[in-house]
Design a protein around this motif. Sequence first.
Motif, PDB file in Angstrom:
ATOM      1  N   PRO B 288     -56.167  45.948   9.135  1.00 31.64           N
ATOM      2  CA  PRO B 288     -57.385  45.106   8.362  1.00 31.64           C
ATOM      3  C   PRO B 288     -57.928  44.289   9.244  1.00 31.64           C
ATOM      4  O   PRO B 288     -57.766  44.104  10.262  1.00 31.64           O
ATOM      5  CB  PRO B 288     -56.671  44.326   7.209  1.00 31.64           C
ATOM      6  N   HIS B 289     -59.014  43.685   8.902  1.00 30.15           N
ATOM      7  CA  HIS B 289     -59.795  42.464   9.547  1.00 30.15           C
ATOM      8  C   HIS B 289     -60.306  42.879  11.006  1.00 30.15           C
ATOM      9  O   HIS B 289     -60.182  41.966  11.934  1.00 30.15           O
ATOM     10  CB  HIS B 289     -58.791  41.411   9.474  1.00 30.15           C
ATOM     11  N   GLN B 319     -58.303  46.920   5.040  1.00 29.15           N
ATOM     12  CA  GLN B 319     -59.343  46.182   4.312  1.00 29.15           C
ATOM     13  C   GLN B 319     -60.107  44.894   5.232  1.00 29.15           C
ATOM     14  O   GLN B 319     -59.620  44.912   6.271  1.00 29.15           O
ATOM     15  CB  GLN B 319     -58.597  45.290   3.122  1.00 29.15           C
ATOM     16  N   LYS B 320     -61.202  44.780   4.630  1.00 28.90           N
ATOM     17  CA  LYS B 320     -62.131  43.688   5.222  1.00 28.90           C
ATOM     18  C   LYS B 320     -62.631  44.169   6.732  1.00 28.90           C
ATOM     19  O   LYS B 320     -62.830  43.333   7.652  1.00 28.90           O
ATOM     20  CB  LYS B 320     -61.331  42.338   5.683  1.00 28.90           C
ATOM     21  N   ASP B 350     -62.449  47.417   0.503  1.00 32.33           N
ATOM     22  CA  ASP B 350     -63.245  46.134   0.727  1.00 32.33           C
ATOM     23  C   ASP B 350     -63.514  46.027   1.835  1.00 32.33           C
ATOM     24  O   ASP B 350     -62.903  45.469   2.765  1.00 32.33           O
ATOM     25  CB  ASP B 350     -62.252  45.071   0.237  1.00 32.33           C
ATOM     26  N   VAL B 351     -64.447  46.931   2.439  1.00 40.26           N
ATOM     27  CA  VAL B 351     -64.956  47.011   3.867  1.00 40.26           C
ATOM     28  C   VAL B 351     -66.718  46.873   3.721  1.00 40.26           C
ATOM     29  O   VAL B 351     -67.279  47.037   2.846  1.00 40.26           O
ATOM     30  CB  VAL B 351     -64.769  48.132   4.627  1.00 40.26           C
TER      31      VAL B 351
END
Lengths: 257, 419
Positions: B288-289, B319-320, B350-351
Amino acid sequence: MLTINNLHARVEEKTILKGLNLEIKPGEVHAIMGPNGAGKSTMGFVLSGRDGYEVEQGGATLDGNDLLDMEPEDRARAGLFLAFQYPVEIPGVSNLEFMKAAVDASLESRGEEPMSSAAFLKKAKEACAQVNLPLAFLKRGVNEGFSGGEKKRNEIMQMILMEPKLAILDESDSGLDIDALKVVADGVNSQRSADRSFIVVTHYQRLLDYIKPDFVHVLSDGKIVKSGDASLAKELEAEGYAWLEGYDIEENSEASA
Amino acid sequence: MSMWLEKALNRANQVQDWLSPVRMQALETLKQEKWPTRKTEAWKYTPVKPLERAEFNHTAQANVVDVESIQGLDSIDLVFVDGCLTTPIHSLALPEGLTIDSFESASTDVQTWVSEVFGQIKPKRHLFGLVNDVLATQGVIIDVNAGQKIDKPIRLIHLQNEGNEAHTRVLVRLGSEAQASVIEQFTGDQNSFSTNVAEFSIGESASLEHYRFCLQTNEAMSVGGSHFKLHEKSQLNSQLVGYGSKLARVDVDVEYAGENAFSKLNAIYLLKDKEIFDLHSTIEHAVPHCVTDETVRGIVGDHAKATFNGRIHIHRDAQKTLAELSNKNLLLARTAQINTKPELEIYADDVRCAHGATVAELDKSALYYMMSRGISKADALIMLNFGFINALVDEMPNEAVAEWLRPILRQRFKAMGSE
């Protein structure tokens, strides 16, 4: 210097200029005011040769030469300069490179040698300082990421470097705070001379406090409906345009909507 | 199977050095790989035919060549001529915290870590990557200690001469919080073939500035790539410039192995005559991130053909993720060709991602603006077209490198036919 005679022009199917007449002598400053949609910007585009603007009737000459018959670049080389209301961003082409190409093109068209890079850089730095832009702006892409006010000042810098015979300033004051307005006005005033003329297109009398016009014209529905001296601008500021003879309120409220 | 590959496999059997154990594994995989044809997706637009029966000299005796330095750039230069490292490795004056080894000079400690990393960052099944695994007996190993900021860029220059074949390898390791800049530069225009694989491991909170100038052209065939593994909070700024040739293929791959890492990837290609250039790029968002910002622009003239295949793969756990991929092209002639395929494969919900590919249209308002300043249409077009790629040169973090590159690209751009 500039003679506009019964000029009619349209964009696509809509006729915007409907019999524009204007005579500008060397050294004069003419202000053109008027409501939105009156044809102020169209006048600049038609004179500078933008694609899509078709002349239906009439003509315009610069120093006796048929302006409307020339390619846009030849009009510029003949001494016409338009300071854009919305200057275009050109990423990847540096401001300095752009302006040198512009100045060199005009020099070459007169059979003169292009300027050396060093000589031009010196001149450009002076012009840059004169319009109060940081020197880094010379290296940046043309207008790329400039604020509204910086773009307007960049136009004035180009005008200073190109030394035109006739400069049309299309709302060079819009969106400027008072300090930036003074910079623009100072830039213009520094270029005033007996053989250089200006058309200052503006909505507001404010700019004319700093650039004193010899004549003020009101453009409405494609033609000049009233001309006067600098005091006319003050009247317009106080009274608006509605009192003018020949001014059609309905049509103009539509145009500005 | 091509004659060229058959011979390459035979030569691979004779390679004996401290990397032999890893090379043997690669050789086994390579033997399973098929020679690419038009039906091979990854090589669909880039025929390897010119290589199929080609024969080259493999034992070139390289002469030391003086390489022009980049004005205003105080760099540490290493020169490969036809795949041989000609710079005496022990003569380099290196700043503290930086170690550079050749394969020959590597100590047992270096051999140990390199054996573990070798071939682990690049994609596993790339035919020419595997060829490089088994045949690259020359290479450099760059190691930046944790916390060290190396101000001098390290420049690796590869020159390729007529009739020779070369396989070189680069391994770069940045310790945590280290900073470095690596420039990979390739030139050559005579009939030749080279592969070069560079693997970069960017440690936690480390930062790498990277340039790959693939300037082999004309008859010089090349296949290679730069492959990056980014650990937590690390940063990569990679700038690529490519010319085309009879066969030119580059792979740029990023794998995020830690969160909050960032990469900015810019690429430019300028192609003329009948050149072929193929850029493949795969970004693996496995965690993620992380953020990817990839911008690719090309100008293709004459009968040249460009291929861009950019894939961003966002895994279920990533995600993110923020990812942007853009490819814009300018075709100067009707006979010029571009095959572009940007791909986003998203398995996380959630991207924020965007991708796009265009064949650029002329900016008419910019053209009028320039002409209104007295610049002829022809000159304005040249400025606008060059500006289209120069906008990316402007983004290069090292001003001296950008200044050096601009006239080189301008020169090439002038030579490009617009019909």
